[in-house]
Motif scaffolding. Structure first.
Motif, PDB file in Angstrom:
ATOM      1  N   UNK A   1     -67.041 -15.068   5.620  1.00  0.00           N
ATOM      2  CA  UNK A   1     -67.593 -15.718   4.435  1.00  0.00           C
ATOM      3  C   UNK A   1     -66.509 -16.544   3.743  1.00  0.00           C
ATOM      4  N   UNK A   2     -66.959 -17.636   3.113  1.00  0.00           N
ATOM      5  CA  UNK A   2     -66.018 -18.537   2.452  1.00  0.00           C
ATOM      6  C   UNK A   2     -65.634 -18.007   1.071  1.00  0.00           C
ATOM      7  N   UNK A   3     -64.567 -18.585   0.525  1.00  0.00           N
ATOM      8  CA  UNK A   3     -64.125 -18.214  -0.816  1.00  0.00           C
ATOM      9  C   UNK A   3     -65.227 -18.486  -1.838  1.00  0.00           C
ATOM     10  N   UNK A   4     -65.944 -19.600  -1.656  1.00  0.00           N
ATOM     11  CA  UNK A   4     -67.026 -19.943  -2.573  1.00  0.00           C
ATOM     12  C   UNK A   4     -68.150 -18.916  -2.508  1.00  0.00           C
ATOM     13  N   UNK A   5     -68.519 -18.502  -1.314  1.00  0.00           N
ATOM     14  CA  UNK A   5     -69.574 -17.494  -1.175  1.00  0.00           C
ATOM     15  C   UNK A   5     -69.147 -16.178  -1.812  1.00  0.00           C
TER      16      UNK A   5
END
Length: 322
Positions: free
Chosen positions: A282-286
């Motif tokens: 998962x991305x930092x934004x997610x």
């Protein structure tokens, strides 16, 4: 169960049975009006009713106008003043003024449009119903009026002619972990208008004795979440404090468009959670969508106060204040 206004569904059913139906909608209020803008009353051609536009203050007059509107096939925009005496009878400190739009199904509100609205509501799709009071133009809007939809705020646009009725799915709270905090949070959330569901494969925790009358799923969290579905009117609260239970549901929520994700645990616990989700791709934004430690910082002590902090944070996020 959560109270959910089923006026459109009722109006469509009565119309299709040949009874005839009109939808009466509160479109504007001043003062201490008994019902909020968007409240609806369904009037059948035989005089039957369901719902309310004033808590009883002006229903009689609306019904008379609606029956005439059904017979004549026209829309009517009504205005009523609610006296202090009548307002007091329905539990208000003072009266006010309300405007009510009456729309017969068929000649004014097309059956196909109403059926489209009912179908969308059944599948938890958010829609806005738009009507221009001057031209009579009516339309269903998808993806429009984001601020109104987020705030659940029906009303007139700045032109004072275009009325927008918000039709959002009921708010839903999915709680993973049938723990003490959940026992406090679930009834509070129900009062606030949420339809709660509890997920916990540990049947000793997830029992009707601990959560009387509530919907409980004892499947593994990822299976239960897949069964329920996730959408922008859903909040996910992770209280199990066990990665084996929390993480599968968390991963599903990070891929979906839920409006709130909260996870119980200390700052250190959350750091480990972030590391696990990062390793899962998962991305930092997610991952930044996760509220952890969960709840507003109000110095909460004990399950009930923690539940208050969680519900307050859910509300702030839903209304765009956090």
């Amino acid at each position: 169960m959560q109270r959910f206004d089923n006026s459109p569904e009722t109006a469509l059913a009565w119309h299709r049975k040949g009874i005839g139906a009109a939808l009466a909608t509160v479109v504007e209020t001043w003062g201490s009006a008994p019902r909020r803008v968007g409240a609806q009353l369904v009037i059948g051609g035989d005089g039957r009713i369901e719902g309310s536009v004033s808590g009883g203050c002006v229903e009689g007059a609306v019904i008379v106008e609606a029956l005439e509107a059904i017979e004549e096939g026209d829309a009517r925009l009504l205005e009523f003043g609610v006296s202090d005496e009548d307002a007091f009878a329905v539990g208000l400190a003072c009266g006010g003024t309300i405007r009510v739009l009456v729309e017969p199904v068929g000649p004014v509100l097309p059956e196909a449009m109403l059926a489209d609205l009912v179908s969308a509501r059944k599948t938890r799709e958010a829609l806005a119903y738009e009507v221009n009071m001057e031209t009579g133009h009516r339309a269903l809007k998808r993806g429009a009026y984001p601020d109104r939809m987020r705030m659940d705020r029906s009303g007139f646009e700045e032109d004072a002619q275009t009325f927008v009725a918000v039709h959002n799915p009921p708010l839903r709270l999915i709680v993973v972990g049938a723990v003490h905090i959940a026992q406090a949070l679930v009834p509070m959330a129900r009062i606030a208008g949420y339809d709660p569901v509890i997920i916990d494969p540990r049947e000793a925790f997830a029992s009707q004795a601990r959560f009387p009358g509530e919907k409980i799923l004892t499947d593994w969290p990822d299976e239960a979440v897949a069964q329920l579905g996730l959408d922008p009117r859903t909040a996910l609260v992770l209280l199990a404090h066990d990665p084996k239970l929390d993480d599968p549901a968390l991963a599903a929520a990070l891929k979906a468009d839920v409006f709130y994700i909260g996870a119980l645990g200390s700052t250190r616990t959350h750091a480990k959670r972030v590391e696990r989700m990062t390793q899962a791709g998962f991305t930092t934004e997610q991952i930044g969508r996760i509220h952890g430690p969960i709840g507003l910082d109000i110095g909460a002590a004990g399950p009930s106060e923690i539940a208050v902090a969680i519900l307050a944070q859910m509300t702030a996020v839903l209304r765009g204040k956090a």
